[in-house]
Design an enzyme around this catalytic site. Structure first.
Site, PDB file in Angstrom:
ATOM      1  N   GLU A 140      47.004  45.521  50.316  1.00 17.07           N
ATOM      2  CA  GLU A 140      47.798  45.074  51.472  1.00 17.07           C
ATOM      3  C   GLU A 140      47.275  43.754  52.019  1.00 17.07           C
ATOM      4  O   GLU A 140      46.060  43.553  52.066  1.00 17.07           O
ATOM      5  CB  GLU A 140      47.730  46.135  52.582  1.00 17.07           C
ATOM      6  CG  GLU A 140      48.568  47.324  52.248  1.00 17.07           C
ATOM      7  CD  GLU A 140      48.525  48.390  53.345  1.00 17.07           C
ATOM      8  OE1 GLU A 140      48.216  48.080  54.514  1.00 17.07           O
ATOM      9  OE2 GLU A 140      48.796  49.535  53.011  1.00 17.07           O
TER      10      GLU A 140
ATOM     11  N   HIS B  61      53.258  49.834  56.044  1.00 14.91           N
ATOM     12  CA  HIS B  61      52.145  50.544  56.699  1.00 14.91           C
ATOM     13  C   HIS B  61      52.469  50.820  58.172  1.00 14.91           C
ATOM     14  O   HIS B  61      51.817  50.289  59.088  1.00 14.91           O
ATOM     15  CB  HIS B  61      50.841  49.736  56.571  1.00 14.91           C
ATOM     16  CG  HIS B  61      49.616  50.572  56.793  1.00 14.91           C
ATOM     17  ND1 HIS B  61      48.411  50.322  56.176  1.00 14.91           N
ATOM     18  CD2 HIS B  61      49.392  51.658  57.573  1.00 14.91           C
ATOM     19  CE1 HIS B  61      47.511  51.219  56.557  1.00 14.91           C
ATOM     20  NE2 HIS B  61      48.084  52.041  57.414  1.00 14.91           N
TER      21      HIS B  61
ATOM     22  N   ARG C 181      46.391  55.935  51.980  1.00 14.09           N
ATOM     23  CA  ARG C 181      45.868  54.617  51.643  1.00 14.09           C
ATOM     24  C   ARG C 181      46.302  54.259  50.231  1.00 14.09           C
ATOM     25  O   ARG C 181      46.256  55.103  49.325  1.00 14.09           O
ATOM     26  CB  ARG C 181      44.329  54.592  51.705  1.00 14.09           C
ATOM     27  CG  ARG C 181      43.749  54.542  53.107  1.00 14.09           C
ATOM     28  CD  ARG C 181      44.006  53.192  53.793  1.00 14.09           C
ATOM     29  NE  ARG C 181      43.372  53.120  55.081  1.00 14.09           N
ATOM     30  CZ  ARG C 181      43.951  53.422  56.256  1.00 14.09           C
ATOM     31  NH1 ARG C 181      45.218  53.815  56.285  1.00 14.09           N
ATOM     32  NH2 ARG C 181      43.288  53.308  57.381  1.00 14.09           N
TER      33      ARG C 181
HETATM   34  C1  DGY Z   1      45.033  54.553  60.468  1.00 10.10           C
HETATM   35  O1  DGY Z   1      44.879  54.885  61.641  1.00 10.10           O
HETATM   36  O2  DGY Z   1      44.182  54.752  59.607  1.00 10.10           O
HETATM   37  C2  DGY Z   1      46.298  53.859  60.125  1.00 10.10           C
HETATM   38  O3  DGY Z   1      46.509  53.832  58.754  1.00 10.10           O
HETATM   39  C3  DGY Z   1      46.254  52.448  60.660  1.00 10.10           C
HETATM   40  O4  DGY Z   1      45.026  51.921  60.388  1.00 10.10           O
END
Ligand code: DGY
Length: 328
Positions: free
Chosen positions: A272, A290, A243
Site C-alpha cells: 500500500e 483500506h 493486512r
Molecule cells: C488498523 O487499525 O489496524 C487499521 O487497519 C488501520 O490501521
C-alpha cells in the site's frame, strides 16, 4: 511523569475532536497538512517527544526507533494493527507501544461482510455496467452471482473481528469454519456452531469463501502463499480486510486473472498504497482503499483510546492497551 504536559507529536491529521482534546491535555504538536512523515522526520520527532502518536503509514523500524531520545516513553498508535512498529526494538529501549483494540471490531466486520456480498453477488461489476449506460434491461441469465445461504465460510484468525464476522455470516446462512492458533472457547464455538481446523491447508481446500482476519506478524507473512492459494476450489472467493502482506498478492492476482478462483474482495494490499496492476484490470475483484474501520464513530473512538493510553501513562500507570512483543 513530571507535572509539565508531555510533548505529544501526532504524525497524521486526526479527527478534529480528538486533536482538540489532545491540545487540551498535552503539549500536542499536530500534523495539520496531513502529509505522512518521512523516516527522517519520524526520527527527529522520536528524538524530541515524550509520546509519538502514530498510524499505519509510519514505518517505525529498528533504525528509526534507535533514534528515539531519552524522553520518548510511549508510541501510542491510532489503529489496532502494529505491524509497522518494531515492537522488540521499542521494548528493548523501554518504550511502551499501545494500540486501539475493540473499537473497530464491528465496523471492520460489517465491511468484511460487505465485501463477501459484493464479490459473490457482483455488486461493483453491476453498478459499473449501469453507470456506463450499458444496462439493457433484466435478463434471466445475466449478472449471476453465487448464493450465500448454505455455503462454507472459512475464517483465518478467530479473534475479535473474526468472531464478529462469524456472527454476521451466520445470519446470512453461512456455516462457520475457522483456523486459529488455538480453538476458541467452547461457549463461543457453540454460539457460532463453528468448526475448528487445525490444518489451514485442509480448511482452505474445502471452503466456498475464505476471509482473512488475523494480524500481520512475521509468522503470518504470506500465510496464504502461492501453494496454499492453489488449494482453493475454483468456485471459491477470498476476502481480506486484515493486512495485504498475509496473502501473496502477485500469486492471487495471477489466479484471479486465469479464473482459477471465482473472485476476491480486498480492502488491503501488500504494498500500500500501490496495488498490483493486474488486480486493477479484473472484473472478478472488489477493491477498496483500506477503509474497513473508516466510520466517523470508530475513528473518534480510536482517538479516545489514544488519549486514554497517553493520559494513563502520564498519570504514572501502565497504559491499558499495551501491545506486548510476542517473545515476552
Ligand atoms: C488498523 O487499525 O489496524 C487499521 O487497519 C488501520 O490501521
Amino acid at each position: 511523569m513530571a507535572s509539565r504536559k508531555p510533548k505529544v507529536i501526532v504524525t497524521r491529521k486526526l479527527p478534529d475532536a480528538v486533536e482538540t482534546r489532545m491540545r487540551e491535555l498535552f503539549d500536542a504538536e499536530l500534523n495539520l497538512d496531513d502529509a505522512p512523515m518521512s523516516p527522517d522526520a519520524l526520527a527527529a520527532a522520536l528524538g524530541r517527544a515524550d509520546v509519538l502518536a502514530t498510524t499505519i503509514t509510519d514505518r517505525l523500524d529498528e533504525g528509526v526507533i534507535s533514534q528515539a531520545g531519552p524522553r520518548l516513553k510511549l508510541i501510542a498508535n491510532f489503529g489496532v494493527g502494529v505491524d509497522h512498529i518494531d515492537l522488540a526494538a521499542a521494548h528493548s529501549r523501554g518504550i511502551f507501544v499501545t494500540n486501539t483494540p475493540g473499537v473497530l471490531t464491528e465496523d471492520t466486520a460489517d465491511l468484511t461482510m460487505g465485501l463477501i456480498l459484493a464479490s459473490t453477488r457482483r455488486v461493483v461489476e453491476g453498478a459499473a455496467v449501469l453507470q456506463a449506460g450499458e444496462f439493457r434491461g433484466w435478463n434471466p441469465t445475466w449478472m449471476l452471482g453465487r448464493r450465500l445461504r448454505g455455503k462454507r465460510l472459512g475464517i483465518v484468525g478467530m479473534g475479535r473481528i473474526g468472531q464478529a464476522l462469524a456472527r454476521r455470516a451466520r445470519a446470512f446462512g453461512l456455516a462457520i469454519h475457522y483456523h486459529n492458533r488455538k480453538p476458541v472457547s467452547s461457549v463461543i464455538s457453540e454460539e457460532l456452531e463453528a468448526t475448528y481446523w487445525e490444518s489451514l491447508d485442509q480448511m482452505l481446500a474445502r471452503m466456498d469463501i475464505v476471509s482473512v482476519n488475523c494480524p500481520h506478524t512475521p509468522g503470518t507473512y504470506h500465510l496464504l502463499s502461492a501453494r496454499r492459494l492453489r488449494l482453493l476450489q475454483p468456485h471459491a472467493f477470498i476476502v481480506n480486510t486484515a493486512r495485504g502482506e498475509i496473502i501473496d498478492e502477485a500469486a492471487l492476482a495471477g489466479m484471479l486473472e486465469r479464473n482459477e478462483i471465482a473472485g476476491a474482495g480486498l480492502d488491503v494490499f501488500e504494498h500500500e498504497p500501490s496495488v498490483n496492476p493486474k488486480l486493477l484490470k479484473l472484473k472478478n475483484v472488489v477493491l477498496l482503499p483500506h477503509m474497513s474501520s473508516a466510520t466517523i464513530e470508530t475513528r473518534l473512538e480510536m482517538g479516545d483510546k489514544v488519549v486514554i493510553n497517553i493520559r494513563t501513562w502520564m498519570d504514572g500507570h501502565k497504559p491499558p492497551d499495551r501491545v506486548i512483543p510476542e517473545f515476552l
